[in-house]
Design a protein around this motif. Structure first.
Motif, PDB file in Angstrom:
ATOM      1  N   HIS A  29     -81.471  40.332 -22.481  1.00 31.95           N
ATOM      2  CA  HIS A  29     -80.476  39.604 -23.266  1.00 31.95           C
ATOM      3  C   HIS A  29     -79.132  40.311 -23.095  1.00 31.95           C
ATOM      4  O   HIS A  29     -78.965  41.461 -23.518  1.00 31.95           O
ATOM      5  N   ASN A  30     -78.200  39.649 -22.432  1.00 32.56           N
ATOM      6  CA  ASN A  30     -76.856  40.196 -22.194  1.00 32.56           C
ATOM      7  C   ASN A  30     -76.906  41.602 -21.580  1.00 32.56           C
ATOM      8  O   ASN A  30     -76.341  42.550 -22.113  1.00 32.56           O
ATOM      9  N   GLU A  31     -77.580  41.698 -20.452  1.00 30.12           N
ATOM     10  CA  GLU A  31     -77.745  42.977 -19.746  1.00 30.12           C
ATOM     11  C   GLU A  31     -76.923  43.041 -18.450  1.00 30.12           C
ATOM     12  O   GLU A  31     -77.234  43.816 -17.560  1.00 30.12           O
ATOM     13  N   GLN A  32     -75.893  42.233 -18.351  1.00 32.02           N
ATOM     14  CA  GLN A  32     -75.090  42.137 -17.128  1.00 32.02           C
ATOM     15  C   GLN A  32     -74.651  43.497 -16.597  1.00 32.02           C
ATOM     16  O   GLN A  32     -74.677  43.734 -15.392  1.00 32.02           O
ATOM     17  N   THR A  56     -84.323  35.834 -18.939  1.00 35.59           N
ATOM     18  CA  THR A  56     -83.128  35.979 -19.776  1.00 35.59           C
ATOM     19  C   THR A  56     -83.232  35.025 -20.956  1.00 35.59           C
ATOM     20  O   THR A  56     -83.741  33.916 -20.821  1.00 35.59           O
ATOM     21  N   ASN A  58     -80.902  33.437 -24.137  1.00 33.03           N
ATOM     22  CA  ASN A  58     -79.643  33.261 -24.865  1.00 33.03           C
ATOM     23  C   ASN A  58     -78.519  34.141 -24.353  1.00 33.03           C
ATOM     24  O   ASN A  58     -77.671  34.594 -25.130  1.00 33.03           O
ATOM     25  N   CYS A  59     -78.487  34.421 -23.076  1.00 31.11           N
ATOM     26  CA  CYS A  59     -77.430  35.276 -22.523  1.00 31.11           C
ATOM     27  C   CYS A  59     -76.094  34.543 -22.523  1.00 31.11           C
ATOM     28  O   CYS A  59     -76.015  33.374 -22.158  1.00 31.11           O
ATOM     29  N   THR A  60     -75.065  35.258 -22.922  1.00 35.25           N
ATOM     30  CA  THR A  60     -73.716  34.701 -22.888  1.00 35.25           C
ATOM     31  C   THR A  60     -72.902  35.363 -21.786  1.00 35.25           C
ATOM     32  O   THR A  60     -71.710  35.113 -21.664  1.00 35.25           O
ATOM     33  N   ASP A  61     -73.549  36.214 -20.996  1.00 33.63           N
ATOM     34  CA  ASP A  61     -72.884  36.867 -19.867  1.00 33.63           C
ATOM     35  C   ASP A  61     -73.581  36.423 -18.580  1.00 33.63           C
ATOM     36  O   ASP A  61     -74.302  35.442 -18.562  1.00 33.63           O
ATOM     37  N   ASP A  62     -73.365  37.137 -17.487  1.00 29.23           N
ATOM     38  CA  ASP A  62     -73.908  36.748 -16.185  1.00 29.23           C
ATOM     39  C   ASP A  62     -75.153  37.546 -15.813  1.00 29.23           C
ATOM     40  O   ASP A  62     -75.376  37.869 -14.651  1.00 29.23           O
ATOM     41  N   THR A  63     -75.987  37.863 -16.796  1.00 28.38           N
ATOM     42  CA  THR A  63     -77.222  38.606 -16.513  1.00 28.38           C
ATOM     43  C   THR A  63     -78.038  37.911 -15.435  1.00 28.38           C
ATOM     44  O   THR A  63     -78.510  38.552 -14.486  1.00 28.38           O
TER      45      THR A  63
END
Length: 118
Positions: A29-32, A56, A58-63
Motif C-alpha cells: 500500500h503506497n510503497e512507491q 497493491t 488502494n494505492c494513491t501512488d505509482d506502486t
C-alpha cells in the motif's frame, strides 16, 4: 519449439524441473519509494524466485507501475481491507505446488520473508 520464446529480463534462469518452484508475494500500500529495492533484492538472491507477485491495495501512488517495471506481476485492488486477493493468489500458487513466501516490512532495512502464513 521452445516453451517460451522470450523471457523477462529478471526471470529466473531455466533449471532442471526437479527443483521446487518459488514465488514471493508482496502485499503493498503506497510503497512507491521502497518497492523497487525490495523486488531488486529478491532478484539478486542466490536462489531467485520464479515469480514475484505484488498485490497493491488502494494505492494513491505509482506502486503498481514501479513494481511492474522491476519485473513483478501486479494485482491492483481497491477496498480489499482483509487482503483477500493476496490470499487467493497465494492459495492458488500453493495448490499448484509452488512454495510461497510473503514479504513484509518493505520499508525497513531488514525485510522479512517467511513461508505463506496469513
Amino acid at each position: 519449439m521452445r516453451r517460451h520464446a522470450t523471457r523477462r529480463a529478471h526471470a529466473a534462469p531455466e533449471e532442471p524441473g526437479d527443483r521446487p518452484r518459488l514465488a514471493v508475494l508482496i502485499p503493498a500500500h503506497n510503497e512507491q519509494e521502497r518497492i523497487s529495492a525490495a523486488i531488486d533484492g529478491l532478484w539478486e538472491q542466490t536462489r531467485r524466485p520464479d515469480l514475484i507477485v505484488v498485490v497493491t491495495d488502494n494505492c494513491t501512488d505509482d506502486t503498481a507501475g514501479v513494481a511492474a517495471a522491476h519485473g513483478a506481476q501486479v494485482f491492483p485492488t481497491r477496498g480489499d481491507i482483509h487482503n483477500g486477493i493476496a490470499m487467493v493468489v497465494a492459495t492458488t500458487l500453493v495448490a499448484a505446488g509452488v512454495a510461497v513466501f510473503k514479504l513484509v516490512q518493505t520499508g525497513s532495512a531488514e525485510a522479512v520473508a517467511g513461508p505463506f502464513v496469513w
